[in-house]
Design a protein around this motif. Structure first.
Motif, PDB file in Angstrom:
ATOM      1  N   GLN A   1       0.838   5.199 -15.065  1.00  0.00           N
ATOM      2  CA  GLN A   1       1.388   6.496 -15.425  1.00  0.00           C
ATOM      3  C   GLN A   1       0.807   7.593 -14.536  1.00  0.00           C
ATOM      4  OE1 GLN A   1       0.896   7.503 -19.558  1.00  0.00           O
ATOM      5  NE2 GLN A   1       2.081   9.391 -19.407  1.00  0.00           N
ATOM      6  N   ARG A   2      -0.505   7.544 -14.304  1.00  0.00           N
ATOM      7  CA  ARG A   2      -1.148   8.528 -13.431  1.00  0.00           C
ATOM      8  C   ARG A   2      -0.639   8.380 -11.996  1.00  0.00           C
ATOM      9  NH1 ARG A   2      -3.639  13.423 -12.852  1.00  0.00           N
ATOM     10  NH2 ARG A   2      -5.069  13.397 -11.084  1.00  0.00           N
ATOM     11  N   ARG A   3      -0.529   7.148 -11.531  1.00  0.00           N
ATOM     12  CA  ARG A   3      -0.064   6.901 -10.166  1.00  0.00           C
ATOM     13  C   ARG A   3       1.364   7.433  -9.975  1.00  0.00           C
ATOM     14  NH1 ARG A   3      -1.473   2.073 -10.119  1.00  0.00           N
ATOM     15  NH2 ARG A   3       0.528   1.064 -10.600  1.00  0.00           N
ATOM     16  N   LYS A   4       2.211   7.230 -10.966  1.00  0.00           N
ATOM     17  CA  LYS A   4       3.588   7.716 -10.882  1.00  0.00           C
ATOM     18  C   LYS A   4       3.621   9.232 -10.811  1.00  0.00           C
ATOM     19  CE  LYS A   4       8.039   7.567 -13.295  1.00  0.00           C
ATOM     20  NZ  LYS A   4       8.777   7.051 -14.478  1.00  0.00           N
ATOM     21  N   LEU A   5       2.750   9.908 -11.571  1.00  0.00           N
ATOM     22  CA  LEU A   5       2.680  11.365 -11.548  1.00  0.00           C
ATOM     23  C   LEU A   5       2.280  11.859 -10.159  1.00  0.00           C
ATOM     24  CD1 LEU A   5       2.695  14.135 -12.940  1.00  0.00           C
ATOM     25  CD2 LEU A   5       0.327  13.696 -13.637  1.00  0.00           C
ATOM     26  N   VAL A   6       1.282  11.203  -9.556  1.00  0.00           N
ATOM     27  CA  VAL A   6       0.825  11.601  -8.220  1.00  0.00           C
ATOM     28  C   VAL A   6       1.927  11.368  -7.192  1.00  0.00           C
ATOM     29  CG1 VAL A   6      -0.868  11.144  -6.407  1.00  0.00           C
ATOM     30  CG2 VAL A   6      -1.598  11.230  -8.797  1.00  0.00           C
ATOM     31  N   MET A   7       2.603  10.225  -7.280  1.00  0.00           N
ATOM     32  CA  MET A   7       3.707   9.941  -6.360  1.00  0.00           C
ATOM     33  C   MET A   7       4.790  11.005  -6.460  1.00  0.00           C
ATOM     34  SD  MET A   7       4.003   5.798  -6.936  1.00  0.00           S
ATOM     35  CE  MET A   7       5.625   5.681  -6.150  1.00  0.00           C
ATOM     36  N   ASN A   8       5.155  11.368  -7.684  1.00  0.00           N
ATOM     37  CA  ASN A   8       6.199  12.377  -7.872  1.00  0.00           C
ATOM     38  C   ASN A   8       5.780  13.725  -7.292  1.00  0.00           C
ATOM     39  OD1 ASN A   8       8.000  10.655  -9.115  1.00  0.00           O
ATOM     40  ND2 ASN A   8       7.387  11.200 -11.190  1.00  0.00           N
ATOM     41  N   THR A   9       4.500  14.058  -7.419  1.00  0.00           N
ATOM     42  CA  THR A   9       4.003  15.314  -6.853  1.00  0.00           C
ATOM     43  C   THR A   9       4.112  15.294  -5.342  1.00  0.00           C
ATOM     44  OG1 THR A   9       2.473  15.570  -8.712  1.00  0.00           O
ATOM     45  CG2 THR A   9       2.033  16.877  -6.754  1.00  0.00           C
ATOM     46  N   CYS A  10       3.775  14.161  -4.731  1.00  0.00           N
ATOM     47  CA  CYS A  10       3.881  14.036  -3.274  1.00  0.00           C
ATOM     48  C   CYS A  10       5.319  14.201  -2.802  1.00  0.00           C
ATOM     49  CB  CYS A  10       3.368  12.666  -2.821  1.00  0.00           C
ATOM     50  SG  CYS A  10       1.592  12.453  -2.920  1.00  0.00           S
TER      51      CYS A  10
ATOM     52  N   LEU B   1      -6.388  12.076  -2.436  1.00  0.00           N
ATOM     53  CA  LEU B   1      -5.016  11.606  -2.652  1.00  0.00           C
ATOM     54  C   LEU B   1      -4.961  10.083  -2.594  1.00  0.00           C
ATOM     55  CD1 LEU B   1      -1.941  11.935  -2.922  1.00  0.00           C
ATOM     56  CD2 LEU B   1      -1.842  12.170  -0.428  1.00  0.00           C
ATOM     57  N   LYS B   2      -5.622   9.490  -1.625  1.00  0.00           N
ATOM     58  CA  LYS B   2      -5.595   8.034  -1.510  1.00  0.00           C
ATOM     59  C   LYS B   2      -6.238   7.371  -2.729  1.00  0.00           C
ATOM     60  CE  LYS B   2      -7.332   7.583   2.719  1.00  0.00           C
ATOM     61  NZ  LYS B   2      -7.699   6.886   3.977  1.00  0.00           N
ATOM     62  N   ARG B   3      -7.315   7.951  -3.226  1.00  0.00           N
ATOM     63  CA  ARG B   3      -7.934   7.395  -4.440  1.00  0.00           C
ATOM     64  C   ARG B   3      -6.985   7.487  -5.626  1.00  0.00           C
ATOM     65  NH1 ARG B   3     -12.581  10.087  -2.498  1.00  0.00           N
ATOM     66  NH2 ARG B   3     -12.202  11.844  -3.900  1.00  0.00           N
ATOM     67  N   GLU B   4      -6.309   8.616  -5.756  1.00  0.00           N
ATOM     68  CA  GLU B   4      -5.395   8.807  -6.883  1.00  0.00           C
ATOM     69  C   GLU B   4      -4.212   7.845  -6.808  1.00  0.00           C
ATOM     70  OE1 GLU B   4      -5.553  10.578  -9.564  1.00  0.00           O
ATOM     71  OE2 GLU B   4      -7.236  11.929  -9.209  1.00  0.00           O
ATOM     72  N   LEU B   5      -3.709   7.596  -5.606  1.00  0.00           N
ATOM     73  CA  LEU B   5      -2.585   6.666  -5.464  1.00  0.00           C
ATOM     74  C   LEU B   5      -3.018   5.220  -5.719  1.00  0.00           C
ATOM     75  CD1 LEU B   5      -0.707   8.142  -2.375  1.00  0.00           C
ATOM     76  CD2 LEU B   5       0.089   8.080  -4.743  1.00  0.00           C
ATOM     77  N   GLY B   6      -4.309   4.969  -5.648  1.00  0.00           N
ATOM     78  CA  GLY B   6      -4.820   3.637  -5.974  1.00  0.00           C
ATOM     79  C   GLY B   6      -5.287   3.523  -7.411  1.00  0.00           C
ATOM     80  N   CYS B   7      -5.002   4.545  -8.213  1.00  0.00           N
ATOM     81  CA  CYS B   7      -5.448   4.579  -9.612  1.00  0.00           C
ATOM     82  C   CYS B   7      -4.887   3.399 -10.395  1.00  0.00           C
ATOM     83  CB  CYS B   7      -4.998   5.893 -10.249  1.00  0.00           C
ATOM     84  SG  CYS B   7      -5.409   6.061 -11.987  1.00  0.00           S
TER      85      CYS B   7
ATOM     86  N   SER C   1       0.835  -1.183   0.000  1.00  0.00           N
ATOM     87  CA  SER C   1       0.000   0.000   0.000  1.00  0.00           C
ATOM     88  C   SER C   1       0.880   1.247   0.000  1.00  0.00           C
ATOM     89  CB  SER C   1      -0.909  -0.003   1.227  1.00  0.00           C
ATOM     90  OG  SER C   1      -1.617   1.215   1.304  1.00  0.00           O
ATOM     91  N   LEU C   2       0.514   2.227  -0.804  1.00  0.00           N
ATOM     92  CA  LEU C   2       1.294   3.456  -0.875  1.00  0.00           C
ATOM     93  C   LEU C   2       0.992   4.402   0.285  1.00  0.00           C
ATOM     94  CD1 LEU C   2       1.190   4.120  -4.721  1.00  0.00           C
ATOM     95  CD2 LEU C   2       3.059   3.166  -3.366  1.00  0.00           C
ATOM     96  N   ILE C   3      -0.119   4.164   0.988  1.00  0.00           N
ATOM     97  CA  ILE C   3      -0.442   4.889   2.210  1.00  0.00           C
ATOM     98  C   ILE C   3      -0.498   3.878   3.347  1.00  0.00           C
ATOM     99  CG2 ILE C   3      -2.109   6.296   3.465  1.00  0.00           C
ATOM    100  CD1 ILE C   3      -1.014   7.897   1.251  1.00  0.00           C
ATOM    101  N   LYS C   4       0.323   4.072   4.356  1.00  0.00           N
ATOM    102  CA  LYS C   4       0.367   3.148   5.494  1.00  0.00           C
ATOM    103  C   LYS C   4      -0.350   3.774   6.673  1.00  0.00           C
ATOM    104  CE  LYS C   4       3.566   0.178   8.070  1.00  0.00           C
ATOM    105  NZ  LYS C   4       4.993  -0.218   8.221  1.00  0.00           N
ATOM    106  N   ARG C   5      -1.205   2.995   7.324  1.00  0.00           N
ATOM    107  CA  ARG C   5      -2.017   3.505   8.425  1.00  0.00           C
ATOM    108  C   ARG C   5      -1.501   2.996   9.766  1.00  0.00           C
ATOM    109  NH1 ARG C   5      -7.053   5.766   9.103  1.00  0.00           N
ATOM    110  NH2 ARG C   5      -8.091   5.323  11.089  1.00  0.00           N
TER     111      ARG C   5
END
Length: 240
Positions: free
Chosen positions: A155-164, A145-151, A2-6
């Motif tokens: 390519q979209r997910r990589k863009l969001v990760m880079n923005t973060c 943000l969590k929805r976008e990282l689960g896209c 998971s890209l977001i850890k709780r």
């Protein structure tokens, strides 16, 4: 992974966040000692950039194995993840030379370990949910943000990760719009003379990795949102 850890609420002790470390783990430990950090009960959350620039980058493995230490991935950590495909010249200019001389097997071991570091962390506290990313959440809400990282689109997910990991837009524009769904978002990435709060976004990279220039590690208590040393009331920011 998971890209977001709780992380659930810490009922035993305190939760702290710290700014960019950049291979200065001895100075970080000194800051923890001054705060009376209790390794048996307290937790430390890092906004990333664990390595590069400092003299103790290889100590990162020991810290990643500490059960109370929990980082997100910074842009410098991401260089390690992509060591065989990244722009090596830019990395070297920005402190990556410690990595180049390592044996190839060690390099791969570092990359495997760093790829397990999440892009974001969320922590339940007695007073609400706290989020952490390295640089910024550019969306209106944490849930977005969590929805976008689960896209599904890589390519979209990589863009969001880079923005973060890379965005400086919020602090450059003094944007005080809050990130909905969080009591606070905690970030680093922007080297500052003192901590800055914009909306509910806490910028805490006070250059603990540049002590020769007066930098110091800010420790933010995630339960009270009080910092050590204290955060000034003025919100104007001064870049390093």
């Amino acid at each position: 992974m998971s890209l977001i850890k709780r992380f659930e609420r810490n009922h035993a002790g305190r939760d702290f966040a710290v700014g960019d470390i950049h291979g200065h783990f001895t100075l970080l430990q000194e800051a923890l000692d001054r705060a009376g950090f209790d390794q048996a009960r307290d937790r430390l959350f890092s906004v990333g950039d664990l390595v590069d620039r400092g003299p103790e980058c290889e100590d990162v493995i020991r810290w990643l194995n500490k059960p109370w230490f929990h980082p997100v991935r910074g842009n410098h950590d991401d260089y390690v993840c992509r060591y065989d495909t990244c722009e090596i010249g830019n990395w070297m200019i920005n402190g990556g030379s410690w990595f180049v001389g390592l044996p190839s097997l060690e390099q791969e071991n570092y990359a495997v370990m760093f790829r397990d570091i999440p892009i974001g962390i969320e922590v339940e506290t007695p007073n609400g949910l706290i989020g952490l990313v390295h640089a910024d959440c550019v969306f209106d809400s944490w849930d977005e943000l969590k929805r976008e990282l689960g896209c599904a689109s890589s390519q979209r997910r990589k863009l969001v990760m880079n923005t973060c990991m890379w965005s400086r837009t919020r602090i450059e524009q003094s944007d005080e719009r809050p990130v909905q769904g969080l009591r606070a978002l905690v970030v680093g990435h922007n080297p500052l003379r003192r901590p800055v709060v914009l909306g509910n976004v806490f910028h805490i990279d006070t250059m603990g990795w540049r002590p020769q220039d007066g930098g110091y590690f800010t420790l933010l208590d995630l339960h009270s949102l009080e910092a050590s040393p204290p955060i000034p009331r003025k919100l104007e920011w001064e870049a390093a």
